[in-house]
Design an enzyme around this catalytic site. Structure first.
Site, PDB file in Angstrom:
ATOM      1  N   GLU B  69      -3.800  -0.448  -1.669  1.00  0.00           N
ATOM      2  CA  GLU B  69      -4.117  -1.808  -1.225  1.00  0.00           C
ATOM      3  C   GLU B  69      -5.619  -2.033  -1.085  1.00  0.00           C
ATOM      4  O   GLU B  69      -6.120  -3.108  -1.407  1.00  0.00           O
ATOM      5  CB  GLU B  69      -3.409  -2.118   0.091  1.00  0.00           C
ATOM      6  CG  GLU B  69      -1.894  -2.317  -0.026  1.00  0.00           C
ATOM      7  CD  GLU B  69      -1.092  -1.027  -0.041  1.00  0.00           C
ATOM      8  OE1 GLU B  69      -1.692   0.073   0.021  1.00  0.00           O
ATOM      9  OE2 GLU B  69       0.149  -1.112  -0.099  1.00  0.00           O
ATOM     10  N   HIS B 138       7.621  -3.379   9.906  1.00  0.00           N
ATOM     11  CA  HIS B 138       7.938  -4.253   8.770  1.00  0.00           C
ATOM     12  C   HIS B 138       8.434  -5.621   9.226  1.00  0.00           C
ATOM     13  O   HIS B 138       9.153  -6.291   8.481  1.00  0.00           O
ATOM     14  CB  HIS B 138       9.022  -3.626   7.869  1.00  0.00           C
ATOM     15  CG  HIS B 138       8.578  -2.401   7.132  1.00  0.00           C
ATOM     16  ND1 HIS B 138       8.416  -1.188   7.748  1.00  0.00           N
ATOM     17  CD2 HIS B 138       8.262  -2.204   5.826  1.00  0.00           C
ATOM     18  CE1 HIS B 138       8.027  -0.284   6.846  1.00  0.00           C
ATOM     19  NE2 HIS B 138       7.925  -0.880   5.677  1.00  0.00           N
TER      20      HIS B 138
END
Ligand SMILES: Cc1ncc(C[n+]2csc(CCOP(=O)(O)OP(=O)(O)O)c2C)c(N)n1
Lengths: 337, 342
Positions: B69, B138
């Site tokens: 990322e 999450h």
């Protein structure tokens, strides 16, 4: 695969014009750093107050590392991108940044590259596609993006990404090498190994002696240049730049260079056992002597180079000092485009 | 807002299809736009943010990346400074920890540090929110964190048409825009969804300006100011309370940066009673900011102390019963409205 280690100068002597160009670039860069050193310390007293003076804040000067910037940037035009570090001046200068705007930024003035919003670790120059980051290794990923854009547009422009050897232990470094190799991006990764990451010696931070060996893990060529030798840097960078321009993908070059001064100004360097011998390894007198011996330089040439550099640098300092301080009422400007 | 198609449209899309339609239209119009991230190609985005785009635009513009990322968001930053218009997807907002430096120290600051000389016209898309037992790593919204850090716009659509119009606006914006889509508003077939996640979406060119709240439901007795999936919950509550003759206004902020403080003030000026609903953490976030927007300007508007319904300051729990106790669901919203009504 072990990376090549270049420890002796190229056997075929470079053209005199190229050698003179490398010398001139190194002298300009050094002259600049000496002037900033002078200005920085001129008004920090009594004692040393980092926030005081015309040039406040942290100051990471690049003296001793000029061979890296001069040798690499000799292969670039201002259409190529360079992403540098917290120690960016030598690369900015050798890449052709306007010294007036650069200096005005370091002095925090309105005519600076960032109108006084950036400072010496945050020089952004669209004219030379130059940027830098004060976050270790985080200048690498944006270089991929510049290279990506150049590749997409079908140009042979390239991006050069610079870090110190300390940065080679950061995740961003490794992500960037993999991604650049995977997508064959036209990037030249440059690691300036000056032995020290602030006070931590490279052997105390890095599991292998040669960061160029890490290139093999990402399927790209790696070369280590020993001796802080500008002509060896020039040769290695020439190969890497040619490869990138030809569309063959990235390369990694590590240069064993020298941090002539402290990590930043005000660093007493008590951690540095070799401190007393540091000045004798200064690469500029050494190169000057070599060029004199080769007949490329004489007394006249040396003083011509130094005088020209000094005049240019002092003019930039004058420009910066004459530029207005930003108006506090503009403090909210430029957050959004 | 520009609308080039004829009015009285009836075509209905779910939020994910509306978002994808905007991306496709912008990509057709501008060759500098490309989309990169994990599983955005053949998979079409884990939460259907790119469904079908690979087929139309191919792998050179819809790009699957390694799980790097920092590397690929930083790549987007560099490409944007060179004039491209990247859209980079961070699969879950929760993963910001591995790449935040490129987001807040680079993407968001370069324009400022350069004194306006270097633009970073990119979009960072990211999935947010919980409600389906995905656990503490999450399920977070985290828009308050992004909004806290200067230099990036933060848009958070709740409705399909806004998902389209705000995406078009985000891609065209010369500043970096974080586009946060709640998994629960996408209309995914494999997740519980509110019927409002499928709705009329204008065809053709459709842009919703960033920074303007929308009155999702007009009312006079109390204001619920909220964003994202909580807008759907708030509308459900307002409908239920209408049966008791209560008139509840629901204001969908649609973006946190810029925050439409005027719209908040206008609503509270009308109702005098404020409930802020936020699926992000309670403290130091959106809910406090919205209350301050009124308190700073005219605290006399409050006819009752404002109420905040947010995630109490705990990580999002896994077990359904615990998660739903933490999330701002209908029962807590309704109770807060009754509290401000006194
Ligand atoms: C991510 C991050 N960690 C730590 C620092 C603080 N810091 C600034 S320079 C530096 C040492 C960097 O060493 P190196 O990469 O070898 O570059 P050099 O300073 O030697 O040129 C450190 C630790 C930082 N700026 N960014």
């Amino acid at each position: 695969m072990t990376a090549d280690v270049i420890s002796s100068p190229a056997t075929d002597a470079l053209e005199a014009g190229v050698r003179r160009g490398l010398y001139d670039a190194m002298v300009l860069s050094r002259t600049y750093e000496e002037a900033i050193l002078r200005e920085y310390h001129a008004d920090k007293g009594p004692g040393f107050d980092i926030g005081k003076g015309l040039v406040p804040g942290e100051m990471h000067l690049s003296a001793g590392q000029e061979p890296v910037a001069a040798g690499v940037c000799a292969h670039l035009t201002t259409d190529d991108a360079v992403t540098a570090t917290h120690r960016p001046h030598h690369f900015a200068i050798c890449h052709g940044m306007d010294l007036d705007k650069m200096t005005a930024e370091i002095f925090g003035r309105v005519d600076g590259l960032g109108r006084g919003r950036g400072g010496h670790m945050h020089l952004f120059d669209p004219a030379t596609h130059f940027s830098c980051s004060g976050i270790i290794a985080e200048g690498y990923p944006p270089a991929l993006g510049a290279a990506f854009a150049f590749q997409r547009r079908g140009t042979d422009r390239i991006a050069v990404a610079v870090t110190g050897e300390g940065a080679a232990n950061q995740g961003a470094f490794h992500e960037s090498l993999n991604l650049a190799a995977l997508w064959k991006l036209p990037v030249v990764f440059v690691v300036e190994d000056n032995d020290w990451a602030i006070s931590v010696a490279r052997d105390d931070s890095t599991a292998i002696p040669n960061n160029a060996d890490r290139a093999a893990a990402y399927g790209m060529p790696g070369e280590r240049v020993e001796d802080n030798d500008v002509e060896a840097v020039y040769a290695a960078a020439g190969r890497a730049v040619a490869r990138a321009r030809a569309g063959d993908g990235p390369s990694l070059i590590e240069v064993h260079t020298l941090r002539l001064w402290g990590h930043f100004e005000g660093d007493a360097q008590g951690y540095r056992p070799e401190l007393a011998e540091v000045p004798e390894h200064d690469p500029i007198p050494r190169y000057e002597a070599a060029l004199r011996e080769a007949g490329v330089l004489d007394d006249g040439g040396v003083s011509e180079t130094k005088e020209r550099a000094s005049a240019r640098v002092e003019a930039a300092i004058e420009f910066a000092k004459a530029s207005p301080v930003p108006d506090p009422s503009t403090v909210l400007d430029y957050v959004f485009a | 807002m520009t609308m080039t198609e004829t009015p009285a449209q009836t075509r209905r899309l779910n939020t994910s299809k509306a978002m994808v339609e905007a991306i496709a239209q912008e990509m057709r119009a501008n060759p500098e736009v490309f989309y990169l991230g994990e599983d955005v190609g053949a998979y079409g985005g884990i939460f259907s943010s790119t469904t079908g785009l690979l087929d139309e635009f191919g792998p050179s513009r819809i790009i699957d990346t390694p799980i790097s990322e920092t590397g690929f968001i930083g790549l987007a930053v560099g490409a944007a400074t060179e004039g491209m218009r990247p859209i980079a997807e961070l699969m879950f907002a929760d993963f910001m920890g591995v790449c935040l430096d490129q987001i807040y120290n680079h993407m968001a600051k370069i324009h400022f540090e350069s004194g306006g000389n270097v633009k970073v016209p990119m979009v960072l898309t990211t999935a947010t929110g919980g409600g389906y037992s995905d656990g503490a790593q999450h399920s977070q919204c985290l828009w308050g964190m992004f909004a806290h850090l200067p230099g990036m716009k933060v848009v958070v659509p709740s409705m399909p048409a806004d998902a389209k119009g705000l995406m078009a606006a985000a891609i065209r914006d010369d500043s970096p825009v974080v586009y946060m889509f709640h998994k629960g508003v996408m209309g995914l077939p494999w997740m519980a969804k509110n019927p409002r996640t499928t709705d009329v979406v204008p065809e053709g060119d459709y842009v919703v300006p960033i920074g303007k709240a929308a009155v999702a439901r007009e009312g006079t007795d109390a204001s619920i100011v909220t964003i994202s999936l909580s807008v759907h919950h708030a509308l459900d509550v307002a409908e239920k309370l209408a049966e008791e003759g209560l008139s509840i206004e629901v204001l969908d902020l649609r973006s946190l940066v810029p925050l439409d403080r005027e719209a908040v003030l206008a609503s509270v000026a009308k109702t005098g009673r404020l409930v802020v609903v936020d699926e992000d953490y309670h403290s130091f976030g959106m809910s406090g900011e919205v209350v301050a927007s009124v308190a700073d300007v005219d605290p006399g508007l409050f006819r009752a102390p404002p109420q905040r319904v947010a995630v109490p300051d705990i990580p999002i729990p896994y077990a359904h019963a615990l998660e739903y106790a933490a999330l701002p669901r209908h029962d807590r919203i309704e109770a807060a409205v009754r509290t401000v009504l006194g």
